[in-house]
Design an enzyme around this catalytic site. Sequence first.
Site, PDB file in Angstrom:
ATOM      1  N   LEU A 126       0.783  -1.238   0.026  1.00 41.61           N
ATOM      2  CA  LEU A 126       0.031   0.107   0.084  1.00 41.61           C
ATOM      3  C   LEU A 126       0.793   1.143   0.162  1.00 41.61           C
ATOM      4  O   LEU A 126       0.443   2.279   0.275  1.00 41.61           O
ATOM      5  CB  LEU A 126      -0.943  -0.124   1.248  1.00 41.61           C
ATOM      6  CG  LEU A 126      -1.992  -1.239   1.377  1.00 41.61           C
ATOM      7  CD1 LEU A 126      -2.755  -1.112   2.490  1.00 41.61           C
ATOM      8  CD2 LEU A 126      -2.592  -1.257   0.140  1.00 41.61           C
ATOM      9  N   SER A 128       4.015   2.306   1.626  1.00 46.25           N
ATOM     10  CA  SER A 128       4.576   2.730   2.796  1.00 46.25           C
ATOM     11  C   SER A 128       5.796   3.533   2.537  1.00 46.25           C
ATOM     12  O   SER A 128       6.037   4.688   3.165  1.00 46.25           O
ATOM     13  CB  SER A 128       4.702   1.846   3.874  1.00 46.25           C
ATOM     14  OG  SER A 128       5.445   0.782   3.355  1.00 46.25           O
ATOM     15  N   ASP A 173       3.401   5.549  -7.330  1.00 45.39           N
ATOM     16  CA  ASP A 173       3.218   5.627  -5.939  1.00 45.39           C
ATOM     17  C   ASP A 173       3.541   7.090  -5.303  1.00 45.39           C
ATOM     18  O   ASP A 173       2.668   7.664  -4.475  1.00 45.39           O
ATOM     19  CB  ASP A 173       4.198   4.642  -5.353  1.00 45.39           C
ATOM     20  CG  ASP A 173       3.933   3.210  -5.490  1.00 45.39           C
ATOM     21  OD1 ASP A 173       2.848   2.932  -5.994  1.00 45.39           O
ATOM     22  OD2 ASP A 173       4.455   2.318  -5.073  1.00 45.39           O
TER      23      ASP A 173
END
Length: 388
Positions: A126, A128, A173
């Site tokens: 996800l 980090s 991301d």
Amino acid sequence: MLTSMKSKFDTLFNTQPEVAAFAPGRINLIGEHTDYNGGYVFPAAIELGTYGLASKRNDNKICLYSNNFESTGTIEFSLDELQFDTTHSWANYPKGMVKFLKESGYQIDSGFNILIEGNIPNGASLSSSASIEILMGWLLKALFNLEVERLELIELGRKVENQFIGVNSGIMDQFIVGMGRKDQAILLDTATLEYHYVPTEFGDYVISIMNTNKRRELAESKYNERLKECQSALALLQQELDVDALGHIDVTTFEKHAYLIEEDVLLRRARHAITENARVKEAHAALNRKDFIEFGRLLNASHASLKNDYEVTGIELDTLAETAQQVEGVLGARMTGAGFAGCAIALVHKDRIKDLEEEVTKIYKDKIGYEPSFYHVDIGDGVKYIKI
């Protein structure tokens, strides 16, 4: 969380924080392994993320502490010693951001203290790491009055990942962590960085995140291998096609020129990158016309391609996604993130969330031996300052 973090900051550094910020994690609705192939992605920031507090020091020492890795203690190094260090584990992400900000000409003229705490499950795919990178840039921007724009921080975050950590990932991301907006996803063309905000309105359906609870280290996975395979496939197609990336080739053109790729593995890698890129555009169109059934079908097709053509799923992700696909009230499910472990997402009717969790947990535990975890999170903003 902030109250306890402020108290911990005072205990650790014997001073009060001067600035606080939050950087989100992310999910990618569809468009996996397309960002480093010059294609489209469709991510959204989530309201899980990383919180950070910071203050300047009167020396050149950088002191970093994470409440998520308390056993590691405070990691210290000099502002003049910004080399990658395996013993510094998570702190290499912020260290890389300091290094590249300085190399870009930004004045960081003293050391500083930083305390971070995240509620993104570690290793869950996800994002980090991007959350920490962008958080670090945002804290330093305020702490040292740096006139650095969001987009440059995003580019520097990717540089940290590629050149400091050693993972040849794309820009998705960092982009969504830096540019996210509440209740909206971003349709991003990674080749041009053109982007559009798209409302994430799924009617009576919600996105459920399903965590395999299997750890993976991206730098040690087959991520970089996939990049090389795509580059090899692209080179073969470039014998007849004037293109810079697989993301610039449409499905029809690929099918006409697929004969140029004789090796089956390379053919399948290219086919995924190109068909997945098409699915992102189709999913965007489906969401705009509120065709949630078609959106779900595309999620399923994406997972099948990631499993069969790109081979980045594994038994854990396959069990989650394929079991979820069979649950009544689920329109579609697929892995999200780099793969190999981490999380899958499901588009499920809000009245069937419990059914999804119960049915998936039973089959997953029977097959894998331990239970998955489930998260239901709102789509949130990108990196932002918060009041201390």
